[in-house]
Design an enzyme around this catalytic site. Sequence first.
Site, mmCIF file in Angstrom:
data_model
loop_
_atom_site.group_PDB
_atom_site.id
_atom_site.type_symbol
_atom_site.label_atom_id
_atom_site.label_comp_id
_atom_site.label_asym_id
_atom_site.label_seq_id
_atom_site.Cartn_x
_atom_site.Cartn_y
_atom_site.Cartn_z
ATOM 1 N N ARG A 1 0.850 -1.205 0.000
ATOM 2 C CA ARG A 1 0.000 0.000 0.000
ATOM 3 C C ARG A 1 0.871 1.235 0.000
ATOM 4 N NH1 ARG A 1 -4.893 0.968 4.053
ATOM 5 N NH2 ARG A 1 -3.253 1.856 5.305
ATOM 6 N N ASP B 1 -0.134 -1.052 12.321
ATOM 7 C CA ASP B 1 0.403 -1.640 11.090
ATOM 8 C C ASP B 1 0.878 -3.058 11.394
ATOM 9 O OD1 ASP B 1 2.319 -2.427 9.018
ATOM 10 O OD2 ASP B 1 1.970 -0.409 8.246
ATOM 11 N N ASP C 1 4.499 -4.060 10.303
ATOM 12 C CA ASP C 1 5.527 -3.409 11.108
ATOM 13 C C ASP C 1 5.608 -4.018 12.501
ATOM 14 O OD1 ASP C 1 6.374 -1.739 9.124
ATOM 15 O OD2 ASP C 1 5.202 -0.008 9.777
ATOM 16 N N THR D 1 -1.405 7.362 -0.420
ATOM 17 C CA THR D 1 -2.709 7.188 -1.074
ATOM 18 C C THR D 1 -3.449 5.929 -0.619
ATOM 19 O OG1 THR D 1 -1.729 5.882 -2.854
ATOM 20 C CG2 THR D 1 -1.791 8.273 -3.168
HETATM 21 C C1 PRP Z 1 -1.382 -4.169 4.780
HETATM 22 C C2 PRP Z 1 -2.166 -5.442 5.006
HETATM 23 C C3 PRP Z 1 -3.003 -5.558 3.768
HETATM 24 C C4 PRP Z 1 -3.275 -4.117 3.439
HETATM 25 C C5 PRP Z 1 -4.688 -3.771 3.831
HETATM 26 O O1 PRP Z 1 -0.288 -4.398 3.958
HETATM 27 O O2 PRP Z 1 -1.370 -6.563 5.239
HETATM 28 O O3 PRP Z 1 -2.349 -6.206 2.702
HETATM 29 O O4 PRP Z 1 -2.348 -3.326 4.185
HETATM 30 O O5 PRP Z 1 -5.019 -2.487 3.450
HETATM 31 P P1 PRP Z 1 -6.096 -2.151 2.330
HETATM 32 O O6 PRP Z 1 -7.291 -3.016 2.630
HETATM 33 O O7 PRP Z 1 -6.372 -0.694 2.540
HETATM 34 O O8 PRP Z 1 -5.507 -2.419 0.998
HETATM 35 P P2 PRP Z 1 0.765 -3.262 3.521
HETATM 36 O O9 PRP Z 1 0.433 -2.763 2.156
HETATM 37 O O10 PRP Z 1 0.893 -2.270 4.616
HETATM 38 O O11 PRP Z 1 2.115 -4.065 3.316
HETATM 39 P P3 PRP Z 1 2.954 -5.033 4.266
HETATM 40 O O12 PRP Z 1 2.148 -6.273 4.448
HETATM 41 O O13 PRP Z 1 4.174 -5.244 3.462
HETATM 42 O O14 PRP Z 1 3.217 -4.331 5.567
HETATM 43 N N1 URA Z 2 -2.734 -2.209 7.088
HETATM 44 C C1 URA Z 2 -2.399 -2.410 8.391
HETATM 45 O O1 URA Z 2 -1.410 -3.102 8.699
HETATM 46 N N2 URA Z 2 -3.196 -1.857 9.331
HETATM 47 C C2 URA Z 2 -4.267 -1.106 9.044
HETATM 48 O O2 URA Z 2 -4.952 -0.630 9.959
HETATM 49 C C3 URA Z 2 -4.583 -0.908 7.675
HETATM 50 C C4 URA Z 2 -3.803 -1.479 6.726
#
Ligand code: PRP
Ligand code: URA
Length: 207
Positions: free
Chosen positions: A102, A198, A201, A106
């Site tokens: 993500r 997150d 993280d 945005t």
């Molecule tokens: C997080 C999570 C989902 C996404 C959800 O991943 O694991 O994939 O956000 O958000 P959305 O429904 O608004 O798309 P992120 O993109 O933060 O990546 P990561 O898993 O590498 O931390």
């Molecule tokens: N991704 C995350 O890890 N947490 C949130 O709350 C939304 C997207």
Amino acid sequence: MPVHLVEHPLVQDTLLVLRSVETSTDVFRRMATRISVLLAAEALRDLPTAPASVQSPIAVAHGRRVNADVVVVPVLRAGLGMLDAVLELIPAARVGHIGLQRDEMTAVASQYYAKFPANLDRSFVLMIDPMLATGGSAVAALEVLERAGARDVRIVCIVAAPEGIAVVERRFPDVRIYTPVIDEGLNDRKYIVPGLGDFGDRLYGTL
Ligand code: PRP
Ligand code: URA
């Protein structure tokens, strides 16, 4: 009804530990595994089985064995925190991967990786991604799976927002979503409220 709320007390108890800002990375990882085992068991409740028998120390015992090809698809990176749990339940499962990230400004997800085992059309596909926020990542991942031939897909997440559920429901009305909770909504940075922050993280200590 595409949303299955998993209300098991152990699921709810573990969710609260995951939510707490006091929870350290090592505990967070363990709790992510614990909740994922319970959620995956629920999501695979209708797996087909076939009759089978074994010899117990006392007599022949008749029972059933799982008779299905299961493909688990973690959405990188946070979905990897749920993978070991699912493989503990179904060691023979095949594994596909989808990499999505993500954009921090945005919240739009972009794909950086995808690799799947063959014959997805004949498999039970369990897509694992702990957070369903805007639904952008879930829809992008489901579209990739659809193009790869997947037919029977279910999603397991740990926290879902109503916005994300609505987006998935509109585009993929047949996909079932297994979640312990539907939270209040999203904040202005598209994080789930109250959520757990997150997930990636917290899982990997990259805060
Ligand atoms: C997080 C999570 C989902 C996404 C959800 O991943 O694991 O994939 O956000 O958000 P959305 O429904 O608004 O798309 P992120 O993109 O933060 O990546 P990561 O898993 O590498 O931390
Ligand atoms: N991704 C995350 O890890 N947490 C949130 O709350 C939304 C997207």
